[in-house]
Design an enzyme around this catalytic site. Structure first.
Site, mmCIF file in Angstrom:
data_model
loop_
_atom_site.group_PDB
_atom_site.id
_atom_site.type_symbol
_atom_site.label_atom_id
_atom_site.label_comp_id
_atom_site.label_asym_id
_atom_site.label_seq_id
_atom_site.Cartn_x
_atom_site.Cartn_y
_atom_site.Cartn_z
ATOM 1 N N LYS A 58 0.852 -1.290 0.155
ATOM 2 C CA LYS A 58 0.067 0.093 0.157
ATOM 3 C C LYS A 58 0.759 1.176 0.111
ATOM 4 O O LYS A 58 0.733 2.142 -0.746
ATOM 5 C CB LYS A 58 -1.066 0.048 1.250
ATOM 6 C CG LYS A 58 -1.663 -1.063 1.343
ATOM 7 C CD LYS A 58 -2.666 -1.026 2.416
ATOM 8 C CE LYS A 58 -2.172 -1.159 3.728
ATOM 9 N NZ LYS A 58 -1.532 -2.452 4.091
ATOM 10 N N THR A 59 1.862 1.226 1.032
ATOM 11 C CA THR A 59 2.815 2.311 1.077
ATOM 12 C C THR A 59 3.492 2.558 -0.191
ATOM 13 O O THR A 59 3.837 3.808 -0.697
ATOM 14 C CB THR A 59 3.649 2.379 2.313
ATOM 15 O OG1 THR A 59 2.751 2.238 3.508
ATOM 16 C CG2 THR A 59 4.477 3.573 2.493
ATOM 17 N N ASP A 245 -1.896 7.857 4.191
ATOM 18 C CA ASP A 245 -1.268 6.542 4.532
ATOM 19 C C ASP A 245 -1.945 6.032 6.005
ATOM 20 O O ASP A 245 -2.287 6.963 6.548
ATOM 21 C CB ASP A 245 -0.090 6.308 4.660
ATOM 22 C CG ASP A 245 0.723 4.927 4.365
ATOM 23 O OD1 ASP A 245 -0.164 4.102 4.407
ATOM 24 O OD2 ASP A 245 1.905 4.738 4.423
ATOM 25 N N GLU A 246 -2.006 5.071 6.160
ATOM 26 C CA GLU A 246 -2.692 4.594 7.630
ATOM 27 C C GLU A 246 -3.741 5.175 8.025
ATOM 28 O O GLU A 246 -4.214 5.414 9.110
ATOM 29 C CB GLU A 246 -1.445 4.623 8.825
ATOM 30 C CG GLU A 246 -0.365 4.280 8.354
ATOM 31 C CD GLU A 246 0.290 2.719 8.714
ATOM 32 O OE1 GLU A 246 -0.833 1.985 9.258
ATOM 33 O OE2 GLU A 246 1.245 2.382 8.420
ATOM 34 N N ARG A 629 5.536 -7.208 10.876
ATOM 35 C CA ARG A 629 6.788 -6.452 10.632
ATOM 36 C C ARG A 629 7.861 -7.299 10.206
ATOM 37 O O ARG A 629 8.813 -6.846 9.558
ATOM 38 C CB ARG A 629 7.066 -5.801 11.840
ATOM 39 C CG ARG A 629 6.091 -4.696 12.367
ATOM 40 C CD ARG A 629 5.690 -3.507 11.431
ATOM 41 N NE ARG A 629 4.335 -4.398 10.920
ATOM 42 C CZ ARG A 629 3.662 -3.982 9.794
ATOM 43 N NH1 ARG A 629 4.329 -3.008 9.120
ATOM 44 N NH2 ARG A 629 2.774 -4.260 9.537
HETATM 45 P P1 ATP Z 1 1.604 -2.210 6.114
HETATM 46 O O1 ATP Z 1 0.543 -2.600 5.854
HETATM 47 O O2 ATP Z 1 2.726 -2.867 6.936
HETATM 48 O O3 ATP Z 1 1.790 -0.663 6.139
HETATM 49 P P2 ATP Z 1 1.895 -1.906 3.035
HETATM 50 O O4 ATP Z 1 0.923 -2.460 2.622
HETATM 51 O O5 ATP Z 1 2.210 -0.479 3.126
HETATM 52 O O6 ATP Z 1 2.382 -2.574 4.644
HETATM 53 P P3 ATP Z 1 4.684 -1.746 1.718
HETATM 54 O O7 ATP Z 1 5.407 -1.407 3.069
HETATM 55 O O8 ATP Z 1 4.331 -0.873 0.965
HETATM 56 O O9 ATP Z 1 3.258 -2.468 2.513
HETATM 57 O O10 ATP Z 1 5.412 -3.150 1.163
HETATM 58 C C1 ATP Z 1 5.889 -3.995 1.871
HETATM 59 C C2 ATP Z 1 7.008 -4.702 1.073
HETATM 60 O O11 ATP Z 1 6.652 -5.366 -0.019
HETATM 61 C C3 ATP Z 1 8.107 -3.587 0.742
HETATM 62 O O12 ATP Z 1 9.313 -4.164 0.869
HETATM 63 C C4 ATP Z 1 7.744 -3.460 -0.532
HETATM 64 O O13 ATP Z 1 9.025 -2.888 -1.325
HETATM 65 C C5 ATP Z 1 7.317 -4.699 -1.259
HETATM 66 N N1 ATP Z 1 6.372 -4.594 -2.382
HETATM 67 C C6 ATP Z 1 5.611 -4.095 -2.427
HETATM 68 N N2 ATP Z 1 4.867 -4.202 -3.454
HETATM 69 C C7 ATP Z 1 5.776 -4.923 -4.174
HETATM 70 C C8 ATP Z 1 5.630 -5.473 -5.602
HETATM 71 N N3 ATP Z 1 4.653 -5.149 -6.483
HETATM 72 N N4 ATP Z 1 6.685 -6.272 -6.102
HETATM 73 C C9 ATP Z 1 7.862 -6.356 -5.155
HETATM 74 N N5 ATP Z 1 7.735 -6.079 -3.873
HETATM 75 C C10 ATP Z 1 6.784 -5.148 -3.415
HETATM 76 MG MG MG Z 2 2.410 1.013 4.801
#
Ligand code: ATP
Ligand code: MG
Length: 797
Positions: A58-59, A245-246, A629
């Protein structure tokens, strides 16, 4: 209405158009995204919601969207409002956006936390709410002091009705965007029916002090937006695109703030995860994200299901725990990874041993263990439920020289000497800041005791002026005698001089800070202090001046300190991070330790007492956040005994341990018990010199072992494991069952019993030890109540 000054820059494009026109966005960043992520990034107009589980990107997608908006020339770096949860997250996001852009950009100007952005907006319009733009942001201590004065002035019994309670009530109202005039009637009984009245008085006093508290930063801006259509319209035009975000952790005030801004163009993109809503206790409303489609009809909703962060075992363990919560949206999560270790679970004798083991384990991972490649310290984190748990780790890591950083913990800026000096800085910027004046008027000692301060306060009150002005009148009228008068005159002259410097906007704030430290006598005071802490405090003062160098002026620095959420040191080198689960939101680490999984500590008793099932579910979401995490290795641990407020208590393993799906968990043997039996690294107390050193002696270690296995916590875990056929290593099962506590002692060993004192082991009879006590004579006692003599100081009976 105030004019837009420095921030008028938002009208100007940061990159010359000629350069932009030539740039060909290659949009490399899009290639790193999966198709739903791309959809979220490329749907530029109208409301977009990404509601998805942890680690689904997401982030990452939100960050790409900021870059994309600019690459597509929909917005310049000044036209985007991007809200993150911490300042640190904002900095990281800004860095990534810069790296994605096809042309160089200075930075995204409005990327930050709700508070940092809102504080900037508020400075533009402070007078609309009766403040000057130089207003001070109060910290909790000042807030409490002020409330205390107000409660006492109203002749309310402060013992029965403490200031902290009122602070909590007011904070809650502010989080829900209630000003004193619109607190619901149903809540008028708060604080002995005087809550609303005191709230109004508090707000009045804050205005006089030209100050705001944390809650005001949002609330005042919301009020300004609601009451001044032209102002709102201006900011709506500024923030052409809004990204959050969040979003699951926004409170009502933040929600209103966003809605007011987004309602015009509706270009708002929110991302979040209902399972990670962990700030309900601070007024966050998970309903905000669940209602998004209603709030913004026609919203484009994107679901992300692939987790890129964690191994399948880690993901399954997290999903297993969170499944116990009712009323979830429920999301599918999968990973295409197939590798990885099970979540590791280990019980310890007490918190100190847990810290000791984690210290060893961190070092072992750093070296590379069990065939795994080495993991850098920056890639490891210890996530605790309560900040007091950090102490054991800090102490241990200091002892073994393991570099660590505490994020979001007791901070540098919370130290006494720093707060004193900050009060001087605050007065230099805003002489109306009476709370700062009260803090420093007799710090260092100037012979201005309570009586003198009362005289100043009385004079100020009767003339309707600030305390600094009151002090000036006291000096002019010679209302004090002797040394006090002389010193006060010097102080007032100093404050005038320093404020004059600030007003002159001379580019010399670092020198000014040094001048203040020097002329106020504060540095001299610590130089003359002979206590052991004085040198450290002087070092801190130096550090403070160093920190100032990173800011344009004193005011910017004060604002930064009021708003920082995390504590970063500038020191080079890798460090293991220690932080609370709350502070870990949004972050990821290859190796994560989750200590203290004991009922009462985690889930927190307080949270369950205060909020019942709701509280427990929020705790469970915290567990979910914690586990998710971890990228590669996740270690959950608990201690069988813990010292709480100086008392030893035996602890039960957390109920969340029960909820970990057994197929994805490996129970580790406690250190030292099976002759180095844990893994190739031989992580046993006897094999590890550092740990053996700490344990003290082999015999002592045996006593330890016996007690771990007699503790109710361990027994409960054991029986649960057996009932559920959990994968307990076979030697652990045998040892645990056959372990006879008495055999932990040897004849002739010196031991200690809480009631009978010191003695010597003479032999074993049945399940009892025969001990010849120095004072109480010969006794048969249960081994459980005996420890090695060298451990007598910390007997946890
Ligand atoms: P959280 O809910 O914990 O905030 P999030 O949904 O925001 O998590 P991110 O932190 O954006 O998730 O991504 C998690 C990990 O996955 C990061 O290391 C990111 O670089 C990797 N990632 C995200 N999307 C992809 C993708 N399409 N291909 C490969 N790696 C990815
Ligand atoms: Mg995130």
């Amino acid at each position: 209405m105030s004019s837009f000054s420095e921030d008028d820059a938002f009208e100007a494009a940061a990159v010359p158009l000629s350069q932009q026109a030539m740039a060909r966005p290659d949009m490399e960043y899009l290639k790193d995204l999966n198709s739903p992520q791309r959809e979220a990034v490329e749907t530029l107009d109208g409301p977009v919601l990404m509601l998805a589980g942890a680690g689904t990107g997401k982030t990452k997608a939100l960050t790409a969207r900021i870059a994309h908006l600019q690459s597509m020339r929909r917005a310049g770096e000044n036209d985007i409002l991007a809200v993150t949860f911490t300042n640190k997250a904002a900095r990281e996001m800004a860095k990534r956006v810069r790296s994605m852009m096809p042309w160089p950009i200075a930075g995204v100007k409005w990327l930050g936390t709700f508070h940092s952005i809102s504080a900037r907006v508020l400075r533009h319009h402070a007078e609309l709410i009766g403040l000057k733009s130089s207003f001070t942001i109060l910290d909790t201590d000042d807030q409490i002091r002020l409330l205390k004065q107000i409660i006492e002035a109203a002749e309310i019994d402060i013992k029965r009705w403490p200031a902290r309670m009122l602070a909590g009530i007011i904070d809650d109202w502010k989080n829900r965007a209630f000003t004193p005039s619109n607190v619901p009637v149903a809540e008028s009984g708060a604080f002995d029916h005087k809550g609303v009245e005191l709230y109004a008085e508090y707000q009045r006093r804050l205005r006089v002090l030209n100050a705001v508290d944390f809650g005001d930063i949002l609330l005042h801006t919301v009020t300004i937006f609601q009451e001044n259509a032209d102002v709102l319209e201006r900011w709506r035009r500024t923030f052409k695109y809004i990204l959050v975000d969040e979003y699951q952790d926004t409170n009502v005030a933040q929600y209103l703030w966003l809605r007011l801004l987004a309602d015009g163009h509706k270009n708002i993109c929110c991302v979040g995860d209902d399972d990670q809503s962990i700030y309900g206790w601070r007024g966050a409303e998970v309903g905000n994200i669940l209602r998004f489609e209603k709030d913004f009809p026609g919203a484009h909703v994107v679901r992300l299901e692939e987790n890129y962060r964690s191994t399948p075992h880690i993901l399954a363990a997290a999903s297993g725990v969170i499944a116990a919560n009712k009323g979830r949206l429920g999301k599918t999560l999968f990973t295409s990874r197939t590798d990885g270790e099970k979540v590791r679970l280990i019980g310890h004798w007490d918190g100190e041993e847990e810290a000791r083991w984690i210290g060893e384990e961190v070092e072992a991972m750093q070296r590379g263990t069990r065939g795994m490649s080495p993991i850098g310290l920056d890639d490891m984190a210890i996530l605790v439920r309560a900040s007091h748990q950090m102490r054991a780790f800090e102490d241990r890591f200091l002892t073994i020289g393991l570099p660590y950083r505490v994020i979001g913990g007791p901070r540098f800026y919370e130290r006494m000497e720093i707060r004193d000096v900050m009060a001087y800085f605050r007065l230099a910027v805003s002489p109306e800041d009476d709370l700062a004046f009260e803090r420093i008027v007799n710090t260092p000692k100037r012979g201005l005791g309570d009586k003198a301060v009362q005289t100043i306060q009385r004079t100020a009150r009767s003339n309707g002026v600030s305390l600094v002005e009151g002090a000036r009148l006291v000096c002019q009228g010679k209302l004090l005698g002797g040394r006090g008068l002389k010193e006060l005159t010097i102080l007032v002259a100093g404050l005038d001089r320093w404020h004059g410097q600030v007003r002159a906007e001379a580019d010399t704030h670092v020198e000014l800070a040094e001048m203040i430290l020097d002329e106020s006598g504060y540095t001299g005071f610590w130089q003359n202090d002979k206590t052991p802490e004085a040198p450290g405090r002087l070092e801190n003062l130096k550090e403070l001046v160093k920190a100032l160098e990173n800011f344009e002026n004193l005011q910017g620095f004060l604002e930064h300190v009021s708003l920082i959420m995390d504590n970063e040191t500038e020191e080079q080198g890798e460090k293991v991070s220690i932080m609370t689960l709350h502070a870990a939101k949004g972050l990821e680490f290859p190796a994560v330790f989750l200590p203290g999984w004991e009922d009462g500590l985690f889930p927190s008793q307080r949270s369950m007492d205060e909020s019942g099932m709701k509280g427990l579910e929020e705790e469970r979401r915290l567990a979910y956040v914690g586990i998710t995490r971890a990228e590669e290795i996740c270690t959950v641990s608990f201690a069988a005994n813990r010292r709480v407020y100086g008392q030893w208590q035996s602890a039960m393993p957390s109920r969340f341990i029960d909820e970990l799906p057994q197929d994805h968990v490996e129970v580790l043997t406690p250190p030292g018990l099976y002759g180095g039996g844990y893994g190739a690294a031989g992580m046993s107390a006897s094999a590890s010199p550092a740990m053996a050193g700490m344990v003290g002696s082999d015999l002592h270690e045996k006593a330890h072992k016996a007690d771990v296995y007699n503790s109710p916590g361990w027994k409960r875990l054991q029986s649960r494991s057996q009932n559920r056929g959990m994968s307990m290593p076979s030697e652990a099962r045998n040892m645990t069952i056959d372990m006879d506590a008495v055999s932990a002692f040897t004849e002739g060993e010196r031991v200690f019993h809480q009631k009978f004192g010191y003695g010597e082991v003479m032999g074993i009879e049945g399940d009892k030890l025969v001990i010849e006590f120095d004072k109480a004579g010969s006794k048969h006692v249960v081994a459980r109540f005996i420890v090695s003599a060298d451990k007598a100081d910390d007997v946890p009976f």
